[in-house]
Design an enzyme around this catalytic site. Structure first.
Site, PDB file in Angstrom:
ATOM      1  N   GLY A 144     -12.288   5.616  33.557  1.00 37.05           N
ATOM      2  CA  GLY A 144     -12.746   4.956  32.439  1.00 37.05           C
ATOM      3  C   GLY A 144     -12.806   5.818  31.233  1.00 37.05           C
TER       4      GLY A 144
ATOM      5  N   GLY B 200     -15.581   6.602  27.893  1.00 34.60           N
ATOM      6  CA  GLY B 200     -16.913   6.438  27.336  1.00 34.60           C
ATOM      7  C   GLY B 200     -17.060   6.917  25.923  1.00 34.60           C
ATOM      8  N   GLY B 201     -17.951   6.407  25.045  1.00 35.19           N
ATOM      9  CA  GLY B 201     -18.210   6.744  23.662  1.00 35.19           C
ATOM     10  C   GLY B 201     -17.560   8.114  23.409  1.00 35.19           C
ATOM     11  N   PHE B 202     -17.753   9.061  24.322  1.00 25.86           N
ATOM     12  CA  PHE B 202     -17.764  10.322  24.092  1.00 25.86           C
ATOM     13  C   PHE B 202     -16.562  10.989  24.889  1.00 25.86           C
ATOM     14  CE2 PHE B 202     -20.148  12.659  27.149  1.00 25.86           C
ATOM     15  CZ  PHE B 202     -20.898  13.830  26.789  1.00 25.86           C
ATOM     16  N   GLY B 203     -16.073  10.261  25.682  1.00 25.68           N
ATOM     17  CA  GLY B 203     -14.672  10.973  26.261  1.00 25.68           C
ATOM     18  C   GLY B 203     -14.401  10.253  27.544  1.00 25.68           C
TER      19      GLY B 203
ATOM     20  N   VAL C  68     -13.947   9.464  31.544  1.00 26.79           N
ATOM     21  CA  VAL C  68     -14.692   9.542  32.617  1.00 26.79           C
ATOM     22  C   VAL C  68     -13.795   9.613  34.007  1.00 26.79           C
ATOM     23  CG1 VAL C  68     -16.633   8.466  33.853  1.00 26.79           C
ATOM     24  CG2 VAL C  68     -16.346   8.120  31.672  1.00 26.79           C
TER      25      VAL C  68
ATOM     26  N   LYS D 299     -18.277  12.483  33.216  1.00 26.66           N
ATOM     27  CA  LYS D 299     -17.873  12.080  31.857  1.00 26.66           C
ATOM     28  C   LYS D 299     -17.853  13.431  31.114  1.00 26.66           C
ATOM     29  CE  LYS D 299     -20.493   8.901  28.789  1.00 26.66           C
ATOM     30  NZ  LYS D 299     -21.686   8.154  28.606  1.00 26.66           N
TER      31      LYS D 299
ATOM     32  N   ASP E 156     -26.630   0.653  22.072  1.00 26.79           N
ATOM     33  CA  ASP E 156     -25.025   0.414  22.446  1.00 26.79           C
ATOM     34  C   ASP E 156     -24.983  -0.496  23.347  1.00 26.79           C
ATOM     35  OD1 ASP E 156     -22.483   0.308  21.706  1.00 26.79           O
ATOM     36  OD2 ASP E 156     -22.138   2.193  23.074  1.00 26.79           O
TER      37      ASP E 156
END
Ligand code: NAG
Ligand code: NAG
Ligand code: NAG
Ligand code: NAG
Length: 710
Positions: free
Chosen positions: A518, A520-523, A525, A539, A636
């Site tokens: 997947g 995530g907002g930050f990179g 996973v 993550k 979020d």
């Protein structure tokens, strides 16, 4: 029972076989309880008991007991074989339908379990009445080691007490060896003592005093007797291990001498003329073979004024341990797989050996030297249900695994996928309706599903949120300025309680970040597996991420302080130079968004499931916003940040944008009245909004849910 021992049922130690009581004609008042019923095995050539939780390398005495008692009404006792693991133990036969049979084996456990197997040899169904396991000190019976065991049949363990059939065993013998009287010494008389007979310091057989308190003697200068194995199933090359025990029981006057030689088959075992020690146990032992009859002579020396004596003796069959067996790692993995799936089949005893009893579905290697390995496993149409066992990963030599045509569900374990992808394993998983192929937990390939559901679940939560934020702002205004909070420092130390991973470790557990599950907002996973096999989601902050180290640390910090069943928990983090990563518990069913997507391959969520997810999510948020001190606001909340467990429980994830109130200048105080109001309003708002919008968006919504949430 006579020995005051407690026996438990064999339930849990063996699955196949049937229980039956013996014929009433054979039930006598003197019969001990364990012989009243038995387990017999009408199916399968080999049936095994597994005695678990042992200590590998430790010594055990195992006793198997049999009493036919015409349980099957055939009036004809069977003949079958007994195995200890893959090593032949002994044949079991009976002189008549009312005959007892028991046999002991002293073995070193080659693993943390022992397996006792009954093998049908076409002469009636094997059965067993009782099975005993006794741990022995490792110093006892030094003849027993990893390559050799001792087997006792035909009650060949004797004391010289009164010939009234008295049996000595537990509790007199702490190891519960069974000592019967020996009455085959011609013209013998008995001497006895009531004093305690000590064990010699170098004694390795630990014979109880009560066994040694009687001795046979004669009114002449020699004891002569012959002993024969009287064992139809042993041949002339069978080896016997003899132990003769001696202790002086009489306080011999100073001018009297008891001195003799111990001669077996014309060979003298003592180096010097032997005099038993007063009230101390002594022994002579040795291995003999090649005879049908063994002649034993105890002959007084010229100096002797007293006749020889004999207190006790044991005769064991010496059995080599078959070294051929399945590789211990493979065998343990197969037993674990069996536990996971509950396969019965003929999955008993050693998986690969003997070849004749190989577990169904297995193909093993049989190298000329060394252990068998499992090379192929065909579990097609085995009726397997549930998640794929992670224990397959321990079958290191496996080249072919067919799991097709079962009812397996969930992801394919990472290790199997990896081996399948690099070509070392041919993996077949077809025809499993609920299997998320490719291990991505229902994330790829979608089926049509009601798109409004996204709105139905997520919007209300967001709405509840907004409401809640407004409420808080209101509170803030009303309460005015609040005290500065000082928990920032504590958070940093809390972070250290979690495991810190090095980047190298992360590379290892994710197999070089090979499986992305997947974004995530930050990179991205990645899926990984910890050493204990637990799956984790790793993550990683991508280089291009707009979120910097500050947000990363903020998220880590928040996560370390919050623990709630509806919030994903953190297993650890990585802050290795430029590499930042968070390691979470893995959520097998992925995120809610994917489940709601029009293209999802997953089964559409039922109304019960949707409602449960919404309630779970609301509870997670509620915890974050109220129970958490200082309160956190997740800024979020969306379906992608609601992750699902195997049973479709929901947990909130992605705290990257979470804002702690403590960070702000105006810290909010959570006095009881205010907190209560917030809780009620969030719960009401969430549930009501959810129920209403769900109802309006689907005809299928049952009324009862409206009532429940109203
Ligand atoms: C022992 O043998 C001697 C002669 O052989 C006999 O006189 C004596 O009575 C015997 N004693 C016992 C206890 O049998
Ligand atoms: C695997 O087992 C299935 C079902 O018993 C059988 O149809 C199939 O031929 C087997 N595959 C191999 C390679 O033996
Ligand atoms: C196992 O071996 C047998 C005989 O050699 C063969 O027929 C069978 O296809 C093999 N099964 C698998 C799964 O390799
Ligand atoms: C996994 O997915 C890849 C493409 O993403 C595909 O080529 C492969 O066949 C899939 N493997 C299985 C076991 O479905």
């Amino acid at each position: 029972s006579i020995s005051n021992m407690i026996y438990v049922s064999d339930y849990g130690f063996i699955t196949p076989g049937e229980n039956r009581g013996i014929s009433s004609d054979y039930v006598k008042p003197s019969l001990v309880k364990r012989y009243l019923n038995l387990r017999f095995f009408p199916h399968g050539a080999r049936n095994c008991y597994t005695l678990r939780s042992l200590v590998m390398g430790n010594k055990y005495l195992v006793r198997a007991a049999f009493y036919y008692g015409n349980y099957d009404g055939l009036g004809k006792p069977p003949v079958f074989d007994l195995y200890m693991g893959t090593s032949y133990w002994h044949e079991v036969s009976f002189s008549d339908a009312g005959a007892f049979n028991w046999m002991d084996i002293i073995v070193v456990a080659p693993d943390d379990y022992l397996q006792v197997c009954l093998v049908n040899k076409g002469m009636g169904n094997p059965f067993i009445s009782g099975l005993d396991l006794r741990p022995l000190k490792n110093t006892l019976y030094p003849e027993v080691n990893a390559t050799q065991s001792l087997v006792l049949v035909n009650s060949n363990r004797f004391h010289m007490g009164p010939t009234d059939g008295s049996v000595i065993r537990y509790p007199s013998d702490s190891h519960d060896r069974i000592w019967t009287t020996y009455n085959a010494i011609p013209n013998s008389t008995e001497i006895s003592s009531t004093s305690v007979i000590q064990n010699n310091l170098r004694d390795v057989y630990d014979v109880p005093s009560s066994v040694m308190q009687n001795a046979a003697t004669v009114n002449s200068s020699r004891i002569d007797f012959s002993w024969s194995p009287s064992d139809p199933s042993v041949n002339i090359s069978s080896k016997y291990f003899f132990i003769f025990y001696f202790a002086e029981l009489q306080n011999v006057r100073s001018n009297a001498v008891r001195q003799f030689d111990i001669i077996i088959n014309n060979k003298t075992w003592n180096k010097q003329p032997y005099t038993p020690t007063f009230q101390v146990t002594d022994y002579f032992s040795g291995i003999l073979h090649g005879m049908e009859n063994y002649s034993v002579s105890l002959v007084a020396t010229k100096n002797a004024t007293l006749p020889p004596i004999l207190n006790a003796m044991e005769m064991y069959l010496v059995k080599p341990i078959t070294m051929v067996a399945t590789d211990p790692g493979d065998a343990r993995a197969m037993m674990a797989i069996q536990d996971d799936f509950g396969v019965i089949e003929n999955w008993m005893g050693d998986p690969c050996t003997p070849k004749a009893f190989i577990w169904r579905g297995l193909n093993c290697s049989y190298p000329p030297a060394g252990a068998s390995k499992i090379m192929a496993l065909n579990l097609s149409s085995f009726g397997l249900v549930g998640a794929i066992s992670t224990n397959f990963r321990d079958l290191k030599a496996l080249q072919y695994l067919d799991l097709s045509s079962n009812d397996l569900s969930g992801p394919i374990p990472y290790n199997l996928l990896q081996r399948s992808q690099n070509g070392s394993l041919l993996l077949r998983v077809g025809d499993n309706a609920n299997l998320c192929a490719n291990g991505t937990a229902c994330r790829s390939g979608r089926k049509k599903i009601n798109g409004t559901l996204l709105v139905a679940i997520v919007v209300p939560i967001a709405a509840a949120f907004a409401l809640f934020v407004i409420f808080l702002l209101l509170c803030q205004v009303l309460k005015g300025k609040a005290k500065r909070n000082t928990t920032g420092h504590e958070d940093k130390s809390a972070l250290l309680e979690n495991r810190e991973f090095s980047y190298k470790e992360l590379k290892h557990i994710t197999n070089n970040f090979s499986q992305e599950i997947g974004k995530g907002g930050f990179g991205p996973v990645f899926l990984g597996y910890l050493e204990n096999g637990n799956p984790v989601a790793v993550k990683v902050r991508s280089e291009s991420s707009s979120q910097g180290g500050k947000e990363f640390l903020a998220e880590a910090r928040h996560l370390t302080r919050i623990h709630h069943k509806n919030l994903v928990s953190l297993a650890g983090y990585c802050k290795d130079r430029n590499h930042l990563a968070l390691v979470y518990e893995y959520m097998p069913e992925g995120n809610l968004q994917d489940h709601l997507r029009a293209t999802s391959t997953c089964k559409p969520l039922s109304w019960e499931q949707r409602l449960q997810i919404a309630l779970d999510a609301a509870q997670g948020l509620e915890y974050l916003h109220i129970a958490c001190k200082p309160a956190l606001i997740h800024r979020d909340v969306k379906s992608r940040n609601i992750l699902l467990t195997t049973d479709l429980g929901a947990k909130i994830a992605d705290f990257g944008l979470t804002k702690a109130f403590s960070d702000s200048e105006t810290h909010i105080t959570t006095e009881p009245a205010g907190t209560f109001a917030v809780i009620t309003s969030v719960r009401r708002a969430t549930c009501t909004a959810l129920a209403l919008s769900s109802w309006s968006s689907s005809r299928a919504m049952p009324r009862s849910y409206l009532l429940m949430t109203a």
